[in-house]
Design a protein around this motif. Structure first.
Motif, mmCIF file in Angstrom:
data_model
loop_
_atom_site.group_PDB
_atom_site.id
_atom_site.type_symbol
_atom_site.label_atom_id
_atom_site.label_comp_id
_atom_site.label_asym_id
_atom_site.label_seq_id
_atom_site.Cartn_x
_atom_site.Cartn_y
_atom_site.Cartn_z
ATOM 1 N N PRO A 30 -63.701 92.426 52.094
ATOM 2 C CA PRO A 30 -63.914 93.219 53.309
ATOM 3 C C PRO A 30 -65.355 93.685 53.454
ATOM 4 N N GLU A 31 -65.796 93.700 54.702
ATOM 5 C CA GLU A 31 -67.107 94.199 55.121
ATOM 6 C C GLU A 31 -68.277 93.310 54.715
ATOM 7 N N GLN A 32 -68.023 92.110 54.242
ATOM 8 C CA GLN A 32 -69.125 91.194 53.963
ATOM 9 C C GLN A 32 -69.624 90.580 55.262
ATOM 10 N N VAL A 33 -70.929 90.355 55.316
ATOM 11 C CA VAL A 33 -71.533 89.613 56.411
ATOM 12 C C VAL A 33 -71.579 88.151 55.979
ATOM 13 N N VAL A 34 -70.955 87.288 56.780
ATOM 14 C CA VAL A 34 -70.905 85.860 56.471
ATOM 15 C C VAL A 34 -71.597 85.106 57.595
ATOM 16 N N GLN A 35 -72.547 84.259 57.218
ATOM 17 C CA GLN A 35 -73.261 83.444 58.188
ATOM 18 C C GLN A 35 -72.862 81.989 57.983
ATOM 19 N N GLU A 36 -72.766 81.249 59.082
ATOM 20 C CA GLU A 36 -72.283 79.875 59.037
ATOM 21 C C GLU A 36 -73.337 78.904 59.544
ATOM 22 N N PHE A 37 -73.446 77.776 58.828
ATOM 23 C CA PHE A 37 -74.340 76.691 59.219
ATOM 24 C C PHE A 37 -73.562 75.384 59.186
ATOM 25 N N GLY A 38 -73.960 74.443 60.021
ATOM 26 C CA GLY A 38 -73.338 73.124 60.010
ATOM 27 C C GLY A 38 -72.042 73.031 60.784
ATOM 28 N N TRP A 39 -71.778 74.038 61.637
ATOM 29 C CA TRP A 39 -70.550 73.995 62.430
ATOM 30 C C TRP A 39 -70.573 72.777 63.344
ATOM 31 N N ASP A 40 -69.424 72.136 63.468
ATOM 32 C CA ASP A 40 -69.229 71.036 64.401
ATOM 33 C C ASP A 40 -67.735 70.987 64.722
ATOM 34 N N ASP A 41 -67.356 70.071 65.581
ATOM 35 C CA ASP A 41 -65.956 69.975 66.000
ATOM 36 C C ASP A 41 -64.998 69.660 64.859
ATOM 37 N N ASP A 42 -65.503 69.141 63.754
ATOM 38 C CA ASP A 42 -64.629 68.733 62.651
ATOM 39 C C ASP A 42 -64.348 69.832 61.627
ATOM 40 N N VAL A 43 -64.950 71.009 61.761
ATOM 41 C CA VAL A 43 -64.723 72.061 60.772
ATOM 42 C C VAL A 43 -63.277 72.527 60.836
ATOM 43 N N ASP A 44 -62.855 73.226 59.795
ATOM 44 C CA ASP A 44 -61.477 73.690 59.708
ATOM 45 C C ASP A 44 -61.377 75.132 60.206
ATOM 46 N N ASP A 45 -60.841 75.286 61.429
ATOM 47 C CA ASP A 45 -60.744 76.631 62.006
ATOM 48 C C ASP A 45 -59.835 77.568 61.213
ATOM 49 N N PRO A 46 -58.691 77.127 60.684
ATOM 50 C CA PRO A 46 -57.882 78.060 59.887
ATOM 51 C C PRO A 46 -58.654 78.643 58.692
ATOM 52 N N PHE A 47 -59.513 77.840 58.054
ATOM 53 C CA PHE A 47 -60.331 78.364 56.955
ATOM 54 C C PHE A 47 -61.295 79.423 57.490
ATOM 55 N N ARG A 48 -61.960 79.123 58.590
ATOM 56 C CA ARG A 48 -62.911 80.062 59.185
ATOM 57 C C ARG A 48 -62.208 81.370 59.564
ATOM 58 N N PHE A 49 -61.018 81.247 60.194
ATOM 59 C CA PHE A 49 -60.273 82.446 60.607
ATOM 60 C C PHE A 49 -59.834 83.259 59.397
ATOM 61 N N ALA A 50 -59.483 82.593 58.300
ATOM 62 C CA ALA A 50 -59.091 83.302 57.082
ATOM 63 C C ALA A 50 -60.275 84.088 56.516
ATOM 64 N N VAL A 51 -61.479 83.508 56.570
ATOM 65 C CA VAL A 51 -62.679 84.223 56.122
ATOM 66 C C VAL A 51 -62.886 85.463 56.988
ATOM 67 N N GLU A 52 -62.770 85.303 58.304
ATOM 68 C CA GLU A 52 -62.939 86.443 59.215
ATOM 69 C C GLU A 52 -61.879 87.515 58.956
ATOM 70 N N ASP A 53 -60.648 87.095 58.707
ATOM 71 C CA ASP A 53 -59.577 88.062 58.434
ATOM 72 C C ASP A 53 -59.862 88.865 57.172
ATOM 73 N N VAL A 54 -60.295 88.185 56.104
ATOM 74 C CA VAL A 54 -60.576 88.875 54.850
ATOM 75 C C VAL A 54 -61.775 89.807 55.002
ATOM 76 N N CYS A 55 -62.830 89.339 55.679
ATOM 77 C CA CYS A 55 -64.055 90.135 55.811
ATOM 78 C C CYS A 55 -63.965 91.199 56.893
ATOM 79 N N GLY A 56 -63.057 91.022 57.836
ATOM 80 C CA GLY A 56 -62.876 92.009 58.894
ATOM 81 C C GLY A 56 -63.893 91.926 60.013
ATOM 82 N N ALA A 57 -64.576 90.795 60.127
ATOM 83 C CA ALA A 57 -65.579 90.625 61.185
ATOM 84 C C ALA A 57 -65.731 89.141 61.481
ATOM 85 N N GLU A 58 -66.289 88.861 62.663
ATOM 86 C CA GLU A 58 -66.550 87.472 63.017
ATOM 87 C C GLU A 58 -67.678 86.920 62.155
ATOM 88 N N ILE A 59 -67.631 85.628 61.923
ATOM 89 C CA ILE A 59 -68.689 84.939 61.198
ATOM 90 C C ILE A 59 -69.920 84.863 62.096
#
Length: 146
Positions: free
Chosen positions: A26-55
């Motif tokens: 929780p409360e970590q700032v996560v930055q993302e690089f290399g996003w494209d249409d092939d990334v896994d959204d459920p993984f990204r959403f799980a990161v946001e859920d755990v951290c409590g903020a958008e990537i």
């Protein structure tokens, strides 16, 4: 020429358990690089859920506690990409390198090892992040980055 064996992978990982085992909190700032249409959204959403903020996207200019780097073999030089990631990390931060599983875009494990050494990082674990992606946690040595 012998190809090195890929690093051991936790075969029982689910998206949520992989996110937790990678060290997201929780409360970590996560930055993302290399996003494209092939990334896994459920993984990204799980990161946001755990951290409590958008990537944060690649235009974010602050420091990050963690970085997600989606990287495919055709994306260029992994060492150069990791150098850029180290530059945005706060002390104690980590990089999660996400690479495709399977033949399309898969990154050779020796390339990951070499890039990590060049950037002063070491591999702290590899997990099945999602159906088509492996997550490699890269951290700075305990004595700090070079």
């Amino acid at each position: 020429m012998n190809t090195p064996a890929p690093p051991p992978v936790d075969p029982g990982s689910t998206v949520t358990s992989a996110v937790e085992r990678l060290g997201f909190a929780p409360e970590q700032v996560v930055q993302e690089f290399g996003w494209d249409d092939d990334v896994d959204d459920p993984f990204r959403f799980a990161v946001e859920d755990v951290c409590g903020a958008e990537i944060e996207d690649d235009e974010y200019t602050g420091v990050a506690d963690a970085v997600l780097l989606w990287f495919r073999s055709e994306d260029g030089d992994l060492g150069d990409a990791l150098v850029d990631m180290v530059g945005v990390l706060d002390d104690g931060g980590f990089v999660v390198l996400l690479t495709p599983r399977g033949e399309d875009g898969e990154v050779d494990p020796s390339d990951i090892d070499e890039a990590a050494v060049v950037t002063g990082l070491h591999l702290a674990g590899t997990f099945n992040a999602a159906e088509g992606w492996r997550a490699h946690k890269l951290v700075a040595p305990r004595g700090g980055r070079r």
